[in-house]
Design an enzyme around this catalytic site. Structure first.
Site, PDB file in Angstrom:
ATOM      1  CG  ASP A  34      -1.974  -1.026   1.173  1.00 30.94           C
ATOM      2  OD1 ASP A  34      -2.000  -1.773   0.172  1.00 30.94           O
ATOM      3  OD2 ASP A  34      -2.773  -1.109   2.122  1.00 30.94           O
ATOM      4  CB  SER A  83     -36.495  -5.643  -9.966  1.00 31.21           C
ATOM      5  OG  SER A  83     -36.172  -6.427  -8.890  1.00 31.21           O
ATOM      6  CG  LEU A  84     -33.058 -10.075 -11.657  1.00 34.18           C
ATOM      7  CD1 LEU A  84     -31.809 -10.737 -11.096  1.00 34.18           C
ATOM      8  CD2 LEU A  84     -33.251 -10.475 -13.111  1.00 34.18           C
ATOM      9  CD  GLU A 117     -24.495 -12.977 -14.499  1.00 33.67           C
ATOM     10  OE1 GLU A 117     -24.647 -12.007 -13.728  1.00 33.67           O
ATOM     11  OE2 GLU A 117     -24.719 -12.925 -15.710  1.00 33.67           O
ATOM     12  CE  LYS A 119     -31.118 -11.109  -6.220  1.00 33.72           C
ATOM     13  NZ  LYS A 119     -30.872 -10.057  -5.242  1.00 33.72           N
ATOM     14  CG  ASP A 121     -27.277  -8.599  -0.077  1.00 34.58           C
ATOM     15  OD1 ASP A 121     -28.101  -7.834  -0.609  1.00 34.58           O
ATOM     16  OD2 ASP A 121     -27.424  -9.069   1.061  1.00 34.58           O
ATOM     17  NE  ARG A 140     -34.247  -1.578 -10.111  1.00 39.35           N
ATOM     18  CZ  ARG A 140     -35.425  -1.571  -9.521  1.00 39.35           C
ATOM     19  NH1 ARG A 140     -35.565  -1.024  -8.343  1.00 39.35           N
ATOM     20  NH2 ARG A 140     -36.476  -2.093 -10.115  1.00 39.35           N
ATOM     21  CD  GLU A 183     -26.365  -5.185  -6.604  1.00 37.84           C
ATOM     22  OE1 GLU A 183     -26.752  -4.977  -7.775  1.00 37.84           O
ATOM     23  OE2 GLU A 183     -27.136  -5.445  -5.669  1.00 37.84           O
ATOM     24  CE1 TYR A 233     -26.659  -6.178 -12.560  1.00 37.46           C
ATOM     25  CE2 TYR A 233     -25.402  -6.657 -10.583  1.00 37.46           C
ATOM     26  CZ  TYR A 233     -26.448  -6.009 -11.218  1.00 37.46           C
ATOM     27  OH  TYR A 233     -27.271  -5.200 -10.489  1.00 37.46           O
ATOM     28  CE  LYS A 320     -33.894 -12.697  -1.940  1.00 39.27           C
ATOM     29  NZ  LYS A 320     -33.547 -11.313  -1.571  1.00 39.27           N
ATOM     30  CB  CYS A 414     -24.014  -2.611  37.860  1.00 45.41           C
ATOM     31  SG  CYS A 414     -23.073  -2.099  36.412  1.00 45.41           S
ATOM     32  CB  CYS A 417     -20.002   0.078  38.777  1.00 47.86           C
ATOM     33  SG  CYS A 417     -21.775   0.305  38.945  1.00 47.86           S
ATOM     34  CB  CYS A 432     -26.308   0.200  36.238  1.00 50.42           C
ATOM     35  SG  CYS A 432     -25.065   0.951  37.302  1.00 50.42           S
ATOM     36  CB  CYS A 438     -21.839   2.871  36.252  1.00 51.55           C
ATOM     37  SG  CYS A 438     -21.654   1.379  35.274  1.00 51.55           S
TER      38      CYS A 438
HETATM   39  S1  IVH Z   1     -29.170  -8.644 -13.486  1.00 53.69           S
HETATM   40  C1  IVH Z   1     -32.395  -7.218 -16.080  1.00 53.69           C
HETATM   41  N1  IVH Z   1     -27.252  -9.890 -12.192  1.00 53.69           N
HETATM   42  O1  IVH Z   1     -30.415  -8.123  -7.893  1.00 53.69           O
HETATM   43  C2  IVH Z   1     -31.333  -7.710 -15.208  1.00 53.69           C
HETATM   44  N2  IVH Z   1     -28.712  -8.483 -10.951  1.00 53.69           N
HETATM   45  O2  IVH Z   1     -33.273  -8.681  -7.485  1.00 53.69           O
HETATM   46  C3  IVH Z   1     -31.158  -6.916 -13.999  1.00 53.69           C
HETATM   47  N3  IVH Z   1     -28.163  -8.297  -8.578  1.00 53.69           N
HETATM   48  O3  IVH Z   1     -31.655  -5.106  -9.137  1.00 53.69           O
HETATM   49  C4  IVH Z   1     -30.259  -7.378 -12.987  1.00 53.69           C
HETATM   50  N4  IVH Z   1     -26.403  -9.605  -8.617  1.00 53.69           N
HETATM   51  O4  IVH Z   1     -29.393  -5.110  -7.904  1.00 53.69           O
HETATM   52  C5  IVH Z   1     -28.302  -9.049 -12.098  1.00 53.69           C
HETATM   53  N5  IVH Z   1     -25.474 -10.994 -11.171  1.00 53.69           N
HETATM   54  C6  IVH Z   1     -26.513 -10.166 -11.089  1.00 53.69           C
HETATM   55  C7  IVH Z   1     -26.899  -9.568  -9.875  1.00 53.69           C
HETATM   56  C8  IVH Z   1     -28.016  -8.735  -9.852  1.00 53.69           C
HETATM   57  C9  IVH Z   1     -27.170  -8.830  -7.865  1.00 53.69           C
HETATM   58  C10 IVH Z   1     -29.218  -7.425  -8.010  1.00 53.69           C
HETATM   59  C11 IVH Z   1     -29.546  -6.193  -8.796  1.00 53.69           C
HETATM   60  C12 IVH Z   1     -30.991  -6.322  -9.151  1.00 53.69           C
HETATM   61  C13 IVH Z   1     -31.485  -7.243  -8.090  1.00 53.69           C
HETATM   62  C14 IVH Z   1     -32.717  -7.971  -8.531  1.00 53.69           C
END
Ligand code: IVH
Length: 673
Positions: A34, A83-84, A117, A119, A121, A140, A183, A233, A320, A414, A417, A432, A438
């Site tokens: 570093d 979203s998914l 892939e 997911k 967090d 988003r 992400e 992604y 999930k 406590c 103390c 306490c 304390c």
């Molecule tokens: S693809 C149309 N790929 O999960 C495709 N999302 O529950 C859109 N996320 O909003 C997302 N890992 O924030 C994709 N490998 C991954 C992901 C991913 C995490 C999140 C992302 C999305 C949410 C959906």
């Protein structure tokens, strides 16, 4: 050095820095320390200072942050950020697989392949590159409109500030726009470091919350300090729209993005199930948090034809993993003492692996919770971690209760103390009674005083405060300002530099203002919002001290309980002395002259925020109202003028609607500003 030589040197340094960044963050195999890395960056900063004409927007020096953003402008996404759809069941994944298989067949395609892939967090964001240069980074938001948080995203080392425009045929023409989605997240280790020096109330629950909170900060230099990462992604705007998802990920890597690398092409449902099974344990060893697996149809030329529902594409799904549970044994219970003297029982467990870390402690909240669980010392218990960092005991395995378990007794004194404990009528907690003496309570009060929302004294972490109290160098917040350099330098793990940092931070904290001080002195039930209300009604601490119970109860938002708590605070024997020391230290004991208003659009309105706002944090939004003549209140009544409801607004919104109080959304709020 002449400018030609300087240019060559600047370019060499940038190349080196980018290369080492990549080795460190993307490949996780750094080859220099570093310290050596910082030297390279310092040299580049120096040269750019001397030759400002050589600064470019994608220079690594442009990541350090410093820009302050008051309001993040809204941006409209080029294409909605969907979203998914989620599932916890492998059977539903199989249903999805067969659904897509049929659709693909109907389109005359081959058997579908999927990219599996991880997911991640974290928080989804979109990056826009024009002519290879990062021009915009956005959250988003509601999927259509997000916040422009470019200055914050630029500080993230794994967000490339530029990508090679000539990166092959796909990036063809100049003037092209490429959008990369992914992400932002915090590595577990960085998250823990961030939390270490925060008081209990300021701690983030998990890395995702910490990331979301950090991305909304207005000071990008602070964002830079918080160490976040970006994983890509998804990419849009390639010349070749039909490029498969697998190749897109490879392409993103070639362009310098981090993908995590843990994706696999799956040819059938068995391979998908195998991937999910394989990663259910393996993911826990990763340095960042993942909560599932995302499956995407590899053949992107079919994406448009399969289309999307209102919320999610039909060609992808998220599986999930269930919340992580583990069974272990409750060995003993220790009792922690908080700043108000509250005794919190903490379970000491037989160490057990859970969600990638070894757990040996977990909170039991209070004695009612112990009763509710029916847990005894020596019991087998289930613990669970669901997003939170601190695991909790969720149940007792009664069938397996071994002989010789013992009830968990409320301690008589406590644990810190030795003073006697009280349980005020109607409360679940024990306290306490040695408030003034304390050490645990003193430590708690000082940590509260220095916490981020209070006086925000950086470098004053828990271990340092404990040491100061143990050595009787400080007993209350007022003593902090009397510490000498020598006293600090003589502490464990303190050098000249760190002692100076503490002194600087203390000096800096004098500037925080009266309102923050009112919160920091730690009156029970007085949070930030109440402190603000009080500061308006009583413009000095002396004035507040003299205010009678009735006078206080007349202040909006302050009911009899808070009023009594304020009176009670000033009657404590140690309080006058603490206030005297704070005054002597030059702390802001009274309000400044009122600031000029920006406009009077909220004149006379009492406003409540509820739910999550997309474009502002609560604090910033409140300030916007105050600067426009309004007031912030925290509970809804008929007298409330306006409720600003964000996403997931709950009971306050219900109440407002019931009482007929005007409710607006964030857009309308912005309009009113
Ligand atoms: S693809 C149309 N790929 O999960 C495709 N999302 O529950 C859109 N996320 O909003 C997302 N890992 O924030 C994709 N490998 C991954 C992901 C991913 C995490 C999140 C992302 C999305 C949410 C959906």
């Amino acid at each position: 050095m002449d400018s030609v030589k300087a240019k060559r040197e600047v370019e060499r340094l940038r190349g080196e820095i980018d290369r080492h960044n990549r080795l460190y963050y993307v490949d996780a195999r750094p080859v220099i320390s570093d310290f050596e890395f910082d030297k390279l960056l310092e040299r580049l900063i120096e040269l750019e200072k001397e030759f400002p004409e050589l600064v470019t927007p994608d220079s690594p020096t442009q990541r350090v942050g410093g820009e302050i953003t008051k309001i993040f402008p809204a941006v409209v996404h080029k294409e909605p950020m969907l979203s998914l759809s989620n599932t916890y069941s492998i059977d539903e994944v199989a249903d999805f697989y067969h659904r897509v298989e049929k659709l693909v067949e109907a389109e005359g395609g081959q058997l579908p392949e999927f990219v599996a892939e991880l997911k991640f967090d974290g928080v989804a964001i979109s990056l826009l590159y024009r002519d290879g240069l990062l021009v915009r980074g956005a959250t988003r938001g509601d999927g259509t409109r997000g916040d422009d948080i470019t200055s914050n995203l630029r500080t993230i080392p794994t967000v490339p500030l530029s990508i090679p425009v000539s990166a092959g045929p796909l990036f063809g023409a100049q003037g092209s726009e490429v959008e990369v989605r992914g992400e932002v997240f915090m590595r577990k280790e960085d998250f823990e470091k961030l939390n270490e020096d925060r008081t209990e109330e300021d701690r983030f629950a998990n890395p995702r919350n910490a990331t979301a909170g950090t991305l909304k900060l207005q000071d990008s230099a602070e964002v830079a300090r918080r160490k976040m990462s970006f994983v890509a992604y998804f990419v849009n705007g390639l010349d070749d729209q039909s490029m498969s998802q697998f190749s897109r990920l490879r392409r993103l890597e070639a362009l310098g993005f981090m993908t995590g690398g843990h994706y696999r092409l799956c040819r059938n449902m068995d391979e998908i199930a195998a991937f999910i099974g394989e990663w259910s344990e393996k993911r826990l060893k990763l340095p960042y948090e993942t909560d599932g697996v995302v499956l995407k149809l590899n053949d992107a030329s079919l994406w448009d034809r399969l289309g999307a529902t209102a919320k999610s594409p039909r060609w992808a799904i998220a599986y999930k993993y269930p919340a992580q549970q583990a069974r272990t044994v409750l060995k003993s219970v220790v009792f922690q003492v908080g700043r108000l003297g509250t005794i919190t029982p903490v379970a000491e467990l037989k160490p057990v692996k859970l969600a990638g870390s070894t757990v040996s402690r977990s909170t039991l909240h209070n004695f009612d919770e112990i009763e509710r669980l029916g847990v005894r010392l020596g019991d087998h218990v289930m613990i669970e971690k669901s997003g939170e960092v601190i695991p909790k005991v969720v149940s007792v395995l009664l069938d397996e209760r071994p002989p010789g378990t013992a009830t968990i007794e409320v301690p008589e004194t406590c644990p810190d103390c030795g003073a006697k404990l009280d349980r005020p009528e109607g409360e679940v907690s024990w306290y306490c009674s040695n408030e003034a003496g304390c050490p645990a309570q003193k430590t708690g009060r000082i940590l509260h005083f220095s916490s981020r929302n209070a006086m925000d004294i950086q470098n004053l972490g828990a271990s340092l405060v404990e040491q100061l109290v143990r050595r009787e160098l400080v007993g209350d917040p007022g003593d902090l300002y009397r510490l000498s350099r020598e006293q600090l330098e003589n502490l464990e793990r303190m050098g000249q530099k760190s002692a100076q940092n503490v002194l600087d931070a203390l000096a800096e904290s004098r500037k925080r203002g009266y309102e923050r001080l009112l919160y920091a002195i730690g009156i029970r039930h007085v949070g930030r919002a109440t402190a603000r209300e009080l500061a308006g009604a009583c413009p000095s601490i002396e004035r507040l001290r003299q205010a009678g119970q009735d006078e206080l109860a007349a202040v909006p938002d302050i009911g009899p309980v808070i009023a009594a708590s304020i009176r009670d605070f000033f009657s404590k024997p140690w309080v006058p002395e603490m206030l005297r020391k704070l005054e002597e230290a030059g702390m802001p004991m009274h309000a400044d002259a009122p600031k000029a208003l920006v406009n009077s659009n909220f004149e006379g309105l009492s406003v409540i925020f509820t739910g999550g706002l997309q474009r502002h944090d609560r604090q910033a939004a409140s300030e916007l109202v105050l600067e426009r003549g309004g007031r912030i209140v925290t509970s809804v009544s008929k007298k409330t003028g306006l409720v600003v409801a964000g996403s997931d607004a709950g009971s306050k919104l219900d109440k407002a609607l019931k009482l007929g109080v005007k409710v607006i959304g964030e857009d309308e709020f912005e309009g009113m500003l």
